[in-house]
Design an enzyme around this catalytic site. Sequence first.
Site, PDB file in Angstrom:
ATOM      1  N   HIS A 130      44.711  49.963  39.309  1.00  0.00           N
ATOM      2  CA  HIS A 130      44.398  50.362  40.687  1.00  0.00           C
ATOM      3  C   HIS A 130      45.594  50.214  41.624  1.00  0.00           C
ATOM      4  O   HIS A 130      45.586  50.746  42.726  1.00  0.00           O
ATOM      5  CB  HIS A 130      43.184  49.581  41.221  1.00  0.00           C
ATOM      6  CG  HIS A 130      43.450  48.147  41.553  1.00  0.00           C
ATOM      7  ND1 HIS A 130      43.169  47.115  40.689  1.00  0.00           N
ATOM      8  CD2 HIS A 130      43.950  47.562  42.668  1.00  0.00           C
ATOM      9  CE1 HIS A 130      43.476  45.967  41.258  1.00  0.00           C
ATOM     10  NE2 HIS A 130      43.963  46.205  42.463  1.00  0.00           N
ATOM     11  N   ASP A 160      41.478  47.942  33.716  1.00  0.00           N
ATOM     12  CA  ASP A 160      42.264  47.963  34.948  1.00  0.00           C
ATOM     13  C   ASP A 160      43.701  47.503  34.700  1.00  0.00           C
ATOM     14  O   ASP A 160      44.272  46.759  35.492  1.00  0.00           O
ATOM     15  CB  ASP A 160      41.618  47.106  36.034  1.00  0.00           C
ATOM     16  CG  ASP A 160      42.219  47.384  37.424  1.00  0.00           C
ATOM     17  OD1 ASP A 160      42.804  48.474  37.604  1.00  0.00           O
ATOM     18  OD2 ASP A 160      42.111  46.518  38.308  1.00  0.00           O
ATOM     19  N   GLY A 231      47.256  42.089  47.534  1.00  0.00           N
ATOM     20  CA  GLY A 231      48.679  42.217  47.245  1.00  0.00           C
ATOM     21  C   GLY A 231      49.081  41.450  45.999  1.00  0.00           C
ATOM     22  O   GLY A 231      50.134  41.689  45.419  1.00  0.00           O
ATOM     23  N   ASN A 232      48.216  40.496  45.560  1.00  0.00           N
ATOM     24  CA  ASN A 232      48.456  39.761  44.314  1.00  0.00           C
ATOM     25  C   ASN A 232      48.084  40.580  43.082  1.00  0.00           C
ATOM     26  O   ASN A 232      48.391  40.174  41.955  1.00  0.00           O
ATOM     27  CB  ASN A 232      47.652  38.461  44.284  1.00  0.00           C
ATOM     28  CG  ASN A 232      48.375  37.307  44.944  1.00  0.00           C
ATOM     29  OD1 ASN A 232      48.040  36.920  46.061  1.00  0.00           O
ATOM     30  ND2 ASN A 232      49.372  36.758  44.273  1.00  0.00           N
ATOM     31  N   SER A 233      47.397  41.692  43.271  1.00  0.00           N
ATOM     32  CA  SER A 233      46.983  42.524  42.140  1.00  0.00           C
ATOM     33  C   SER A 233      48.164  42.858  41.249  1.00  0.00           C
ATOM     34  O   SER A 233      49.180  43.370  41.716  1.00  0.00           O
ATOM     35  CB  SER A 233      46.357  43.831  42.635  1.00  0.00           C
ATOM     36  OG  SER A 233      45.086  43.611  43.172  1.00  0.00           O
ATOM     37  N   LEU A 288      29.215  53.134  20.606  1.00  0.00           N
ATOM     38  CA  LEU A 288      27.948  53.387  19.915  1.00  0.00           C
ATOM     39  C   LEU A 288      27.039  54.350  20.658  1.00  0.00           C
ATOM     40  O   LEU A 288      26.117  54.905  20.058  1.00  0.00           O
ATOM     41  CB  LEU A 288      27.198  52.066  19.693  1.00  0.00           C
ATOM     42  CG  LEU A 288      27.862  51.034  18.776  1.00  0.00           C
ATOM     43  CD1 LEU A 288      26.957  49.820  18.618  1.00  0.00           C
ATOM     44  CD2 LEU A 288      28.179  51.648  17.427  1.00  0.00           C
ATOM     45  N   GLY A 289      27.238  54.540  21.953  1.00  0.00           N
ATOM     46  CA  GLY A 289      26.363  55.440  22.708  1.00  0.00           C
ATOM     47  C   GLY A 289      25.036  54.804  23.064  1.00  0.00           C
ATOM     48  O   GLY A 289      23.987  55.456  22.967  1.00  0.00           O
TER      49      GLY A 289
END
Length: 392
Positions: A130, A160, A231-233, A288-289
């Site tokens: 992100h 992510d 901002g640490n992401s 597996l659905g």
Amino acid sequence: MRRSFSWLPWVLLVIVIASFIGWQKLHQPQAPVAADGVKMPAEKVEPLVGTSRTGGVVSYNAAVKVAAPAVVNIFTLQKVKQQSHPLFNDPAFREFFGNQIPDQNQGQAENSLGSGVIVRSDGYILTNNHVIAQADQIVVALQDGRRAEAKVIGTDPDTDLAVIKIELDKLPVLPFKLSGNEVGDVVLAIGNPFGVGQTVTQGIISATGRSDLGINTYEDFIQTDAAINPGNSGGALIDVAGNLIGINTAIFSQSGGSLGIGFAIPAKVCQQVMNSILKDGRVIRGWLGISLVPPKQDDVLQPREAGVVVADVLKGGPAASAGLKVGDKIMKVNNEVITSTSHLINYVALQAPNSTIHVEVIRGGQPVALDVKVGERKVQSPDSQYIPLPQR
């Protein structure tokens, strides 16, 4: 006779010392090898801490000096198109004003701030997906003042994570910590909160194996009380030896700031995702659905039941083709006891598409065994509760 065997204790001492040195080398962390054959740095063993005369820890500056140069600030540029007023598209209106009408579709630059971690000396950086999603330009700023534009190598929205690359030399690197992390271990979070610049905060590992939080599709988080903020992401969570424990990703917060509940993606998961991206350009996972729910438990005093219940079966999917039905309680997969929905999802994700798994279920109170041919999961990005990016 006594003199002839006087050397024996010395020989035994040499053998013991040699055996001890050999045992130490055998149990030292080995340098991992990336999917493209590049040797990665080995995990550090000795803690880098400053101690007082009484032995108490007074500083973690040695660990920070080793790790901080490998944590970068990431600036992303995205052009946002402005919606023009419908009147501006009217030919008669434009003819009346000639060329005096400004171009309303002209892009406007918008900057976001995040963090990343250099994990290879040839320029590969791990960050959150992100942080760089939909960016038109990604600029990486190093602690030594250098800057470079980065290109996206691959992304994995389901965890992510993203891998980007810069073309600079003499880059500092953080080694992955692949050995176990314990609750109570001291950790340091390094990132760029609110765009104020590189910042270090300290805390402990509050929990491991956090899942079923609804943050990512695949969850196995390390929880920490080290302060992490917008901002640490994509920044680093390190141990006191300067190893990369995980990538800071999400927080629980009502205010948008740190409340002491933060989550990081473990280094082991980061390494798996990076190797898959370098090998295949994407992360290939089994599927597996089916959709799952925990088993209903009426008596709260009873221990939590094992297994998960099938809530829905995708028509034509791998599970439907194998005969799995709504209401089936999945107890084991390949003889491994299933303890939660995330446990089954993560286990199946590690299976190669077109491989066959043995599934044991309870149906109508009776045990049923099924063989399911695993399919390939398509990328699905949930609405993540990640750390927001401050705008600049």
